[in-house]
Design a protein around this motif. Structure first.
Motif, PDB file in Angstrom:
ATOM      1  N   THR A   1       0.710  -1.101   0.161  1.00 15.43           N
ATOM      2  CA  THR A   1      -0.129  -0.039  -0.034  1.00 15.43           C
ATOM      3  C   THR A   1       0.860   1.142   0.158  1.00 15.43           C
ATOM      4  N   ARG A   2       2.006   1.205   0.805  1.00 13.08           N
ATOM      5  CA  ARG A   2       2.716   2.464   0.695  1.00 13.08           C
ATOM      6  C   ARG A   2       3.587   2.647  -0.510  1.00 13.08           C
ATOM      7  N   SER A   3       3.592   2.033  -1.326  1.00 15.26           N
ATOM      8  CA  SER A   3       4.201   2.325  -2.775  1.00 15.26           C
ATOM      9  C   SER A   3       2.989   2.613  -3.634  1.00 15.26           C
ATOM     10  N   HIS A   4       1.854   2.340  -3.557  1.00 17.63           N
ATOM     11  CA  HIS A   4       0.895   2.668  -4.355  1.00 17.63           C
ATOM     12  C   HIS A   4       0.910   4.053  -5.149  1.00 17.63           C
ATOM     13  N   PHE A   5       1.173   5.205  -4.371  1.00 19.94           N
ATOM     14  CA  PHE A   5       1.188   6.412  -4.820  1.00 19.94           C
ATOM     15  C   PHE A   5       2.047   6.686  -5.817  1.00 19.94           C
ATOM     16  N   GLU A   6       3.270   6.481  -5.404  1.00 23.95           N
ATOM     17  CA  GLU A   6       4.431   6.672  -6.574  1.00 23.95           C
ATOM     18  C   GLU A   6       4.192   5.829  -7.659  1.00 23.95           C
ATOM     19  N   ILE A   7       3.992   4.539  -7.578  1.00 27.56           N
ATOM     20  CA  ILE A   7       3.839   3.734  -8.982  1.00 27.56           C
ATOM     21  C   ILE A   7       2.513   4.327  -9.701  1.00 27.56           C
ATOM     22  N   ALA A   8       1.383   4.501  -9.101  1.00 29.04           N
ATOM     23  CA  ALA A   8       0.252   5.085  -9.621  1.00 29.04           C
ATOM     24  C   ALA A   8       0.610   6.284 -10.262  1.00 29.04           C
ATOM     25  N   GLN A   9       0.919   7.328  -9.651  1.00 27.29           N
ATOM     26  CA  GLN A   9       1.326   8.784 -10.315  1.00 27.29           C
ATOM     27  C   GLN A   9       2.377   8.341 -11.437  1.00 27.29           C
ATOM     28  N   PHE A  10       3.168   7.569 -11.363  1.00 27.30           N
ATOM     29  CA  PHE A  10       4.049   7.473 -12.616  1.00 27.30           C
ATOM     30  C   PHE A  10       3.609   7.055 -13.867  1.00 27.30           C
ATOM     31  N   PHE A  11       2.560   5.851 -13.794  1.00 25.88           N
ATOM     32  CA  PHE A  11       1.828   5.546 -14.677  1.00 25.88           C
ATOM     33  C   PHE A  11       0.735   6.382 -15.281  1.00 25.88           C
ATOM     34  N   LEU A  12       0.083   7.153 -14.254  1.00 21.89           N
ATOM     35  CA  LEU A  12      -0.963   7.935 -14.819  1.00 21.89           C
ATOM     36  C   LEU A  12      -0.300   9.075 -15.478  1.00 21.89           C
ATOM     37  N   ASN A  13       0.892   9.466 -15.102  1.00 20.85           N
ATOM     38  CA  ASN A  13       1.600  10.629 -15.855  1.00 20.85           C
ATOM     39  C   ASN A  13       1.988  10.018 -17.448  1.00 20.85           C
ATOM     40  N   THR A  14       1.938   8.660 -17.516  1.00 22.78           N
ATOM     41  CA  THR A  14       2.331   8.284 -18.931  1.00 22.78           C
ATOM     42  C   THR A  14       0.859   8.171 -19.631  1.00 22.78           C
ATOM     43  N   GLY A  15      -0.139   8.352 -19.045  1.00 21.24           N
ATOM     44  CA  GLY A  15      -1.278   8.261 -19.690  1.00 21.24           C
ATOM     45  C   GLY A  15      -1.954   6.750 -20.029  1.00 21.24           C
TER      46      GLY A  15
ATOM     47  N   LYS B   1      -6.636  -2.513  -3.713  1.00 21.29           N
ATOM     48  CA  LYS B   1      -7.167  -1.677  -2.423  1.00 21.29           C
ATOM     49  C   LYS B   1      -6.107  -2.122  -1.236  1.00 21.29           C
ATOM     50  N   PRO B   2      -6.169  -1.237  -0.198  1.00 20.17           N
ATOM     51  CA  PRO B   2      -6.620   0.161  -0.273  1.00 20.17           C
ATOM     52  C   PRO B   2      -5.573   1.083  -1.309  1.00 20.17           C
ATOM     53  N   LEU B   3      -6.337   2.036  -1.875  1.00 18.34           N
ATOM     54  CA  LEU B   3      -5.356   2.783  -2.696  1.00 18.34           C
ATOM     55  C   LEU B   3      -4.211   3.492  -1.961  1.00 18.34           C
ATOM     56  N   PHE B   4      -4.426   3.995  -0.904  1.00 16.09           N
ATOM     57  CA  PHE B   4      -3.320   4.730  -0.014  1.00 16.09           C
ATOM     58  C   PHE B   4      -3.815   4.984   1.273  1.00 16.09           C
ATOM     59  N   ASP B   5      -2.857   5.297   2.260  1.00 15.03           N
ATOM     60  CA  ASP B   5      -3.807   5.396   3.661  1.00 15.03           C
ATOM     61  C   ASP B   5      -3.950   6.817   3.920  1.00 15.03           C
TER      62      ASP B   5
ATOM     63  N   TYR C   1      -5.972  10.282   2.688  1.00 11.72           N
ATOM     64  CA  TYR C   1      -7.005  10.790   1.717  1.00 11.72           C
ATOM     65  C   TYR C   1      -6.690  11.874   0.697  1.00 11.72           C
ATOM     66  N   SER C   2      -5.672  12.658   1.073  1.00 12.00           N
ATOM     67  CA  SER C   2      -5.442  13.793   0.527  1.00 12.00           C
ATOM     68  C   SER C   2      -4.595  13.253  -0.858  1.00 12.00           C
ATOM     69  N   LEU C   3      -3.834  12.126  -0.639  1.00  9.79           N
ATOM     70  CA  LEU C   3      -3.012  11.457  -1.762  1.00  9.79           C
ATOM     71  C   LEU C   3      -3.971  10.535  -2.565  1.00  9.79           C
ATOM     72  N   CYS C   4      -4.944  10.166  -2.134  1.00  8.81           N
ATOM     73  CA  CYS C   4      -6.114   9.411  -2.947  1.00  8.81           C
ATOM     74  C   CYS C   4      -6.852  10.514  -3.885  1.00  8.81           C
ATOM     75  N   GLU C   5      -6.963  11.792  -3.451  1.00  9.46           N
ATOM     76  CA  GLU C   5      -7.461  12.617  -3.994  1.00  9.46           C
ATOM     77  C   GLU C   5      -6.595  13.251  -5.221  1.00  9.46           C
ATOM     78  N   THR C   6      -5.239  13.498  -4.785  1.00  9.02           N
ATOM     79  CA  THR C   6      -4.375  13.840  -5.867  1.00  9.02           C
ATOM     80  C   THR C   6      -4.235  12.851  -7.151  1.00  9.02           C
ATOM     81  N   LEU C   7      -4.297  11.307  -6.664  1.00 12.26           N
ATOM     82  CA  LEU C   7      -4.460  10.364  -7.881  1.00 12.26           C
ATOM     83  C   LEU C   7      -5.412  10.495  -8.575  1.00 12.26           C
TER      84      LEU C   7
END
Length: 123
Positions: free
Chosen positions: A71-85, A92-96, A98-104
């Motif tokens: 879970t603690r790695s989800h944000f970094e990895i998801a952000q990387f791939f979302l930036n590639t399109g 689940k869970p997306l992240f622990d 809430y603000s980082l979940c909103e960012t993603l």
């Protein structure tokens, strides 16, 4: 469709790999830092493309990613791939936090906006 599976721990092994590897329409690429697990599962499921660093995956021609890492790695990895399109599925869970979940969510929406309820109802 070529899908990268990132993180090959117990959840991926129990819930996802038995189903995904049965799909003839999917080409899977396995990615985990644990080389022993990577090689064992690649042999078991006859996966020919593997890597130990998720940053290498876009160059491998993937169409989407499924993130099953800790879970603690989800944000970094998801952000990387979302930036590639690329389309991203995160276990689940997306992240622990809430603000980082909103960012993603906002990043994903920027890359591929969802239609509003009025648009999807044909109004």
């Amino acid at each position: 469709m070529k899908i990268a599976v990132i993180g090959l721990g117990s959840i991926a092994q129990k819930a996802y790999l038995p189903v995904l590897t049965q799909r003839a329409d999917l080409e899977l690429v396995f990615c985990t830092r644990n080389t022993e697990v990577l090689h064992q599962l690649a042999r078991q499921y006859r996966i020919t493309e593997t890597c130990t660093h998720y940053q290498s995956l876009p160059a491998m021609g993937i169409d989407a990613v499924m993130i099953h890492s800790s879970t603690r790695s989800h944000f970094e990895i998801a952000q990387f791939f979302l930036n590639t399109g690329l389309p991203v599925f995160v276990d689940k869970p997306l992240f622990d936090h809430y603000s980082l979940c909103e960012t993603l969510y906002e990043l994903a929406d920027k890359q591929n906006p969802l239609p509003s309820l009025n648009e999807s109802n044909g109004r």
